[in-house]
Write a protein that holds these residues in place. Structure first.
Motif, PDB file in Angstrom:
ATOM      1  N   MET A   1      96.089  57.614   7.279  1.00 49.83           N
ATOM      2  CA  MET A   1      95.176  56.996   6.217  1.00 49.83           C
ATOM      3  C   MET A   1      95.030  58.223   5.110  1.00 49.83           C
ATOM      4  O   MET A   1      94.863  57.849   4.244  1.00 49.83           O
ATOM      5  N   ARG A 131      96.492  46.634   0.144  1.00 50.64           N
ATOM      6  CA  ARG A 131      96.344  46.533   1.063  1.00 50.64           C
ATOM      7  C   ARG A 131      95.752  47.572   1.916  1.00 50.64           C
ATOM      8  O   ARG A 131      95.392  48.015   2.600  1.00 50.64           O
ATOM      9  N   ASP A 132      95.507  49.006   1.191  1.00 54.28           N
ATOM     10  CA  ASP A 132      95.142  49.672   1.605  1.00 54.28           C
ATOM     11  C   ASP A 132      93.733  49.714   1.102  1.00 54.28           C
ATOM     12  O   ASP A 132      93.434  51.151   1.451  1.00 54.28           O
ATOM     13  N   ALA A 135      91.457  51.473   3.983  1.00 52.64           N
ATOM     14  CA  ALA A 135      91.946  52.687   4.316  1.00 52.64           C
ATOM     15  C   ALA A 135      90.810  53.905   3.313  1.00 52.64           C
ATOM     16  O   ALA A 135      90.635  54.685   3.498  1.00 52.64           O
ATOM     17  N   SER A 138      87.386  54.052   3.636  1.00 52.09           N
ATOM     18  CA  SER A 138      87.287  54.930   4.937  1.00 52.09           C
ATOM     19  C   SER A 138      87.027  56.308   4.497  1.00 52.09           C
ATOM     20  O   SER A 138      86.186  57.278   4.759  1.00 52.09           O
ATOM     21  N   VAL A 282      90.316  52.718  10.208  1.00 51.77           N
ATOM     22  CA  VAL A 282      91.870  52.779  10.330  1.00 51.77           C
ATOM     23  C   VAL A 282      92.913  51.763  10.813  1.00 51.77           C
ATOM     24  O   VAL A 282      93.430  50.602  11.513  1.00 51.77           O
ATOM     25  N   ARG A 283      92.953  53.061  12.308  1.00 52.28           N
ATOM     26  CA  ARG A 283      93.605  52.648  13.172  1.00 52.28           C
ATOM     27  C   ARG A 283      93.107  51.501  14.552  1.00 52.28           C
ATOM     28  O   ARG A 283      93.482  50.304  14.592  1.00 52.28           O
ATOM     29  N   THR A 285      90.889  49.866  13.235  1.00 50.33           N
ATOM     30  CA  THR A 285      90.875  47.648  12.270  1.00 50.33           C
ATOM     31  C   THR A 285      92.118  47.500  12.337  1.00 50.33           C
ATOM     32  O   THR A 285      92.137  46.303  11.616  1.00 50.33           O
ATOM     33  N   ARG A 286      93.567  47.802  12.845  1.00 46.78           N
ATOM     34  CA  ARG A 286      94.612  47.388  12.069  1.00 46.78           C
ATOM     35  C   ARG A 286      95.023  46.209  12.854  1.00 46.78           C
ATOM     36  O   ARG A 286      94.743  45.857  14.090  1.00 46.78           O
ATOM     37  N   GLY A 287      95.390  45.257  11.644  1.00 43.80           N
ATOM     38  CA  GLY A 287      95.481  44.304  11.836  1.00 43.80           C
ATOM     39  C   GLY A 287      93.987  42.962  11.373  1.00 43.80           C
ATOM     40  O   GLY A 287      94.162  41.631  11.882  1.00 43.80           O
ATOM     41  N   SER A 289      91.289  41.581   9.407  1.00 40.52           N
ATOM     42  CA  SER A 289      91.419  41.429   8.151  1.00 40.52           C
ATOM     43  C   SER A 289      90.111  42.478   7.664  1.00 40.52           C
ATOM     44  O   SER A 289      89.032  42.037   8.342  1.00 40.52           O
ATOM     45  N   VAL A 293      86.872  43.255   9.504  1.00 41.28           N
ATOM     46  CA  VAL A 293      86.372  44.356   9.709  1.00 41.28           C
ATOM     47  C   VAL A 293      84.864  44.240   9.424  1.00 41.28           C
ATOM     48  O   VAL A 293      83.319  44.939   9.763  1.00 41.28           O
TER      49      VAL A 293
END
Length: 422
Positions: A1, A131-132, A135, A138, A282-283, A285-287, A289, A293
């Motif tokens: 992140m 896509r970021d 992150a 966050s 971020v870690r 919720t990885r994967g 949408s 989240v």
């Protein structure tokens, strides 16, 4: 992140936001303390909060029109510079008969924030890849919670030792630094205005064009299911948070048997949780949408809040409640990251300022309404069932609504949002 901070322009805007938000918390804590010490009046102190709230309600969505017409980067720079100067009159407040200056400054700062905050939010999707966005949001929450943790302590110390003039000087300096940082951002802040102003509106003049764009921005709520749902979710959040602001104080006093000291512990624990959330969300919720989240975080937020409110009945040790509210802070970061990511990807660049402004204004109105309702009911009903119903219940319903009503892919409706030229 934190790899996102290697992106020069994002890092500059993020740092500017962190510094100015810290200054805001310095003022937010230092200003009411000083006003109360000066006047000895809770009414005079509450009037300052009313002065801050009025621009949020009256001008929040209207300011978004200008955010969409103006260069967002320039708007941020000018707003920060004006705030640098606007705070300086506080140095002249030395007696109760000059407290009106505080109200004018509080109103002015809140008014300029109606332009600054939507401009920051609308600018973010240009600074990072789609896509970021989770992150990036966050990291924004991490900055906000850092400011929330540091600012009140600094504000209380500065106000107590050096007075209101020093508090104003600190906050003024943070806005100046923020303006300098945003000035050197290279990314263009010019909004994409293609196709949003029809010929008749332009021919009618600037004022009519502004009116037309304001109405057109609000019309997005009816034209897009995603925006309608997000407005509803924001409304639920505000109803919960407004009641929480009143009832949690009552809960700390009646249920915990605490004072302002214990209330401060809870606020600090939640801010620490927010810092942790900014680091790990971020870690975690990885994967997932952004919809997932938002939905999962909202349900978790509500259930954890309910656990917090009843925890003294199960385990009376205050440390248990402090740990729970810290975990609530983590869920809160995920909630805001998911919500903002969906909104930023679902609204065309040309409309973002108006939509963010309208949502901020809507939230302010509903927060005020729920504050009044909670204030009335709080004198009649125990705080625990009220908090569970109004705060916890709002977020659980919010999360289930997000999972059931929002599209699976954020931004899927975006191509339908632009208005056809007349």
């Amino acid at each position: 992140m934190f790899a996102l901070l290697r992106r020069r322009d994002f890092a500059l805007v993020w740092t500017a936001s962190l510094i100015s938000a810290t200054g805001d918390w310095v003022l937010f804590i230092g200003l009411p303390i000083y006003v109360y010490q000066l006047t000895g009046s809770t009414l005079a102190t509450s009037a300052m909060f009313v002065a801050e709230l009025v621009p949020q309600i009256a001008l929040g969505s209207v300011a978004g029109v200008f955010v969409d017409r103006w260069d967002r980067k320039r708007t941020m720079v000018v707003a920060n510079l004006v705030l640098t100067v606007a705070l300086l009159p506080l140095a002249f407040v030395r007696s109760a008969d000059l407290v009106w200056i505080v109200y004018v400054v509080a109103f002015t700062e809140s008014l300029l924030a109606r332009f600054l905050r939507p401009a920051e939010a609308a600018m973010l999707p240009r600074l990072v890849e789609k896509r970021d966005l989770v992150a990036a949001n966050s990291l924004g929450a991490f900055a906000a919670n850092t400011a929330r943790l540091v600012g009140p302590t600094v504000g209380g110390i500065v106000a107590g030792l050096y007075g209101l003039g020093a508090v104003a000087a600190v906050d003024s300096a943070t806005f100046l630094i923020a303006a300098v940082l945003v000035t050197v951002v290279r990314t263009s802040g010019a909004p994409d205005r293609a196709g949003i102003v029809d010929v008749s509106a332009v021919a009618a003049g600037r004022m009519r064009a502004c009116w037309h764009e304001w109405v057109d921005g609000l019309a997005l709520v009816t034209r897009s299911r995603t925006i309608r749902v997000l407005f509803g979710l924001a409304a639920l959040s505000s109803l919960g948070e407004g009641s929480f602001g009143v009832l949690f104080v009552v809960w700390v006093n009646r249920v915990i048997g605490g004072t302002a000291l214990e209330l401060g512990w809870f606020m600090t624990a939640q801010a620490v949780g927010g810092l942790v959330g900014g680091l790990v969300i971020v870690r975690i919720t990885r994967g997932m949408s952004p919809r997932q989240v938002l939905g999962v975080a909202s349900v978790a937020f509500g259930l954890l809040d309910a656990l917090l409110f009843v925890s003294p009945l199960i385990r009376p040790e205050i440390v248990v409640s402090l740990v729970v509210i810290g975990i609530v802070g983590i869920a809160g970061v995920a909630f805001m990251a998911g919500f903002n990511a969906i909104l930023q990807t679902s609204v065309d660049d040309a409309y973002r300022g108006r939509v963010f402004g309208a949502i901020f204004a809507t939230m302010a109105v509903l927060r005020l309404a729920s504050t009044v309702i909670a204030g009335v009911l709080g004198g009649i009903v125990s705080p625990i069932p009220l908090l569970i119903a109004m705060q916890s219940g709002s977020y659980v319903v919010l999360g289930l609504a997000a999972l059931g009503l929002l599209p699976r892919e954020a931004g899927r409706e975006r191509e339908n949002l632009l208005r056809e030229p007349a």
